[in-house]
Scaffold this motif. Sequence first.
Motif, PDB file in Angstrom:
ATOM      1  N   GLU A   9       0.819  -1.206   0.000  1.00  0.00           N
ATOM      2  CA  GLU A   9       0.000   0.000   0.000  1.00  0.00           C
ATOM      3  C   GLU A   9       0.860   1.267   0.000  1.00  0.00           C
ATOM      4  N   PRO A  10       1.616   1.499  -1.073  1.00  0.00           N
ATOM      5  CA  PRO A  10       2.566   2.620  -1.067  1.00  0.00           C
ATOM      6  C   PRO A  10       1.921   3.980  -0.860  1.00  0.00           C
ATOM      7  N   ARG A  11       0.719   4.193  -1.395  1.00  0.00           N
ATOM      8  CA  ARG A  11       0.065   5.487  -1.204  1.00  0.00           C
ATOM      9  C   ARG A  11      -0.198   5.733   0.281  1.00  0.00           C
ATOM     10  N   ALA A  16       0.929   8.202   5.545  1.00  0.00           N
ATOM     11  CA  ALA A  16       1.294   8.088   6.960  1.00  0.00           C
ATOM     12  C   ALA A  16       2.608   8.817   7.249  1.00  0.00           C
ATOM     13  N   ALA A  17       3.546   8.726   6.307  1.00  0.00           N
ATOM     14  CA  ALA A  17       4.813   9.436   6.468  1.00  0.00           C
ATOM     15  C   ALA A  17       4.602  10.943   6.471  1.00  0.00           C
ATOM     16  N   LEU A  18       3.700  11.415   5.601  1.00  0.00           N
ATOM     17  CA  LEU A  18       3.376  12.845   5.570  1.00  0.00           C
ATOM     18  C   LEU A  18       2.847  13.295   6.927  1.00  0.00           C
ATOM     19  N   ALA A  47       9.327   7.974   5.003  1.00  0.00           N
ATOM     20  CA  ALA A  47       8.737   6.680   4.657  1.00  0.00           C
ATOM     21  C   ALA A  47       9.797   5.605   4.438  1.00  0.00           C
ATOM     22  N   GLY A  48      11.038   6.021   4.252  1.00  0.00           N
ATOM     23  CA  GLY A  48      12.104   5.062   4.008  1.00  0.00           C
ATOM     24  C   GLY A  48      12.077   4.475   2.613  1.00  0.00           C
ATOM     25  N   LEU A  53       9.316   6.987  -5.822  1.00  0.00           N
ATOM     26  CA  LEU A  53       8.085   6.253  -5.566  1.00  0.00           C
ATOM     27  C   LEU A  53       6.894   7.210  -5.506  1.00  0.00           C
ATOM     28  N   LEU A  54       7.097   8.367  -4.902  1.00  0.00           N
ATOM     29  CA  LEU A  54       6.002   9.332  -4.785  1.00  0.00           C
ATOM     30  C   LEU A  54       5.515   9.738  -6.177  1.00  0.00           C
TER      31      LEU A  54
END
Length: 205
Positions: A9-11, A16-18, A47-48, A53-54
């Motif tokens: 679930e990369p999005r 969550a990182a944001l 996000a590591g 990826l973004l």
Amino acid sequence: MPRGVAIPEPRQQLFAALERVIAGFATATATGDSPARLTGRAVTREAGVATGLLYTHFTDFDAFLTGYAVDRAFQLAGAVAGLPSRAGSGRVAGNLGDALLATPLTTLAAFTRLTAFRPDLNPGVEAVLGTGGLQAVERTVADYLAAEQRLGRVPADAEPQALALVVVGVLHHVALTTAPDPAADTLIRSAMAALTAGFPAVAPS
């Protein structure tokens, strides 16, 4: 992260990182960090994952922020959607508190701070959902209080829309000024109890 390793679930991982990055800005003191320095690199570093990826999932950083705002606004609206159906059961203060706290305060705080700093994101949210996150909460709370009023559990001379505005104002204030911890939960529940003090616990027979 090693190449070839699937990211679940990369999005949502980026969203969550944001939230963690925004929380860091909110607590920073001497570092000079602020939402003005919010960048895609800061998010992907948190996000590591690789910065690319973004941009695999979003055309640019503004599209990413809009995507986050839409996702969380939908989450906020969904968390309170069932509130009107609870009219006549439990206590009004408890029902309001449960609905407001259904969304984690970390998410609420990040969403509120981001949209306060970037109000230009709101049209993108409204284009998808028709209304903003806290506006949807306000409307649903007003519908719930009106339903309780019809049952006699909210005084007849009360203004459901005005009360709903106060409820959302409390939520907004806590999100912007209080750390997301049990003390914030207690503050919201105490405010709901004070707001509804004197309301009948059960519908008149």
